[in-house]
Design a protein around this motif. Structure first.
Motif, PDB file in Angstrom:
ATOM      1  N   SER A   1      33.516  44.789  16.658  1.00 34.73           N
ATOM      2  CA  SER A   1      32.781  45.456  17.733  1.00 34.73           C
ATOM      3  C   SER A   1      31.717  46.414  17.214  1.00 34.73           C
ATOM      4  O   SER A   1      30.691  46.604  17.849  1.00 34.73           O
ATOM      5  N   SER A   2      31.960  47.003  16.054  1.00 30.56           N
ATOM      6  CA  SER A   2      31.012  47.977  15.498  1.00 30.56           C
ATOM      7  C   SER A   2      30.008  47.360  14.535  1.00 30.56           C
ATOM      8  O   SER A   2      28.973  47.965  14.240  1.00 30.56           O
ATOM      9  N   GLY A   3      30.344  46.184  14.001  1.00 33.94           N
ATOM     10  CA  GLY A   3      29.487  45.567  12.997  1.00 33.94           C
ATOM     11  C   GLY A   3      29.649  46.188  11.621  1.00 33.94           C
ATOM     12  O   GLY A   3      28.845  45.947  10.723  1.00 33.94           O
ATOM     13  N   ILE A   4      30.693  46.973  11.446  1.00 32.94           N
ATOM     14  CA  ILE A   4      30.961  47.635  10.167  1.00 32.94           C
ATOM     15  C   ILE A   4      32.020  46.838   9.420  1.00 32.94           C
ATOM     16  O   ILE A   4      33.127  46.650   9.934  1.00 32.94           O
ATOM     17  N   PRO A   5      31.716  46.371   8.213  1.00 32.39           N
ATOM     18  CA  PRO A   5      32.712  45.617   7.454  1.00 32.39           C
ATOM     19  C   PRO A   5      33.961  46.460   7.166  1.00 32.39           C
ATOM     20  O   PRO A   5      33.850  47.673   6.942  1.00 32.39           O
ATOM     21  N   PRO A   6      35.132  45.840   7.167  1.00 26.65           N
ATOM     22  CA  PRO A   6      36.371  46.579   6.902  1.00 26.65           C
ATOM     23  C   PRO A   6      36.325  47.417   5.615  1.00 26.65           C
ATOM     24  O   PRO A   6      36.830  48.542   5.594  1.00 26.65           O
ATOM     25  N   ALA A   7      35.726  46.894   4.570  1.00 23.99           N
ATOM     26  CA  ALA A   7      35.654  47.645   3.308  1.00 23.99           C
ATOM     27  C   ALA A   7      34.868  48.943   3.475  1.00 23.99           C
ATOM     28  O   ALA A   7      35.191  49.959   2.857  1.00 23.99           O
ATOM     29  N   ASN A   8      33.858  48.919   4.329  1.00 22.75           N
ATOM     30  CA  ASN A   8      33.066  50.129   4.558  1.00 22.75           C
ATOM     31  C   ASN A   8      33.828  51.155   5.383  1.00 22.75           C
ATOM     32  O   ASN A   8      33.600  52.354   5.257  1.00 22.75           O
ATOM     33  N   ILE A   9      34.737  50.682   6.205  1.00 19.26           N
ATOM     34  CA  ILE A   9      35.579  51.600   6.970  1.00 19.26           C
ATOM     35  C   ILE A   9      36.510  52.333   6.007  1.00 19.26           C
ATOM     36  O   ILE A   9      36.689  53.542   6.095  1.00 19.26           O
ATOM     37  N   GLY A  10      37.067  51.587   5.055  1.00 17.61           N
ATOM     38  CA  GLY A  10      37.902  52.214   4.025  1.00 17.61           C
ATOM     39  C   GLY A  10      37.110  53.183   3.162  1.00 17.61           C
ATOM     40  O   GLY A  10      37.599  54.260   2.820  1.00 17.61           O
TER      41      GLY A  10
END
Length: 99
Positions: free
Chosen positions: A73-82
């Motif tokens: 939904s945000s377009g942010i890759p999971p690795a970038n969230i971490g």
């Protein structure tokens, strides 16, 4: 090239986006409140506390389906969230996973 998620200000923006995501989901919000022990009426006050935004990202990261939904939904890759988590006060990788 500079990673756009590399500053603490960018990390805060991601965490705030994650909080909006959680708060707008009728299934996630009660789960988040139950796990954190925060009353719905106290979220604004709690958000001023050090570590709160890191806690939001830890909540997202601890449950892969939630992580993938937020990422999509945000377009942010999971690795970038971490990576954003590690930029926030009290944001380490010591979170528990849930089913």
């Amino acid at each position: 090239m500079v990673d756009k998620f590399s500053t603490s200000k960018d990390a805060e923006a991601i965490a705030i986006e994650a909080l909006v995501f959680v708060a707008s989901d009728p299934e996630l919000l009660p789960r988040f409140l139950a796990l954190t022990g925060i009353e719905a009426s106290a979220i604004r006050e709690a958000a001023r506390e050090p570590g709160f935004l890191a806690g939001v990202l830890q909540f997202i990261l601890a449950h892969e389906p939630t992580l993938m939904q937020f990422s999509e939904s945000s377009g942010i890759p999971p690795a970038n969230i971490g990576a954003a988590l590690r930029r926030l006060p009290l944001g380490d990788d010591n979170h528990q996973s849930s089913i």
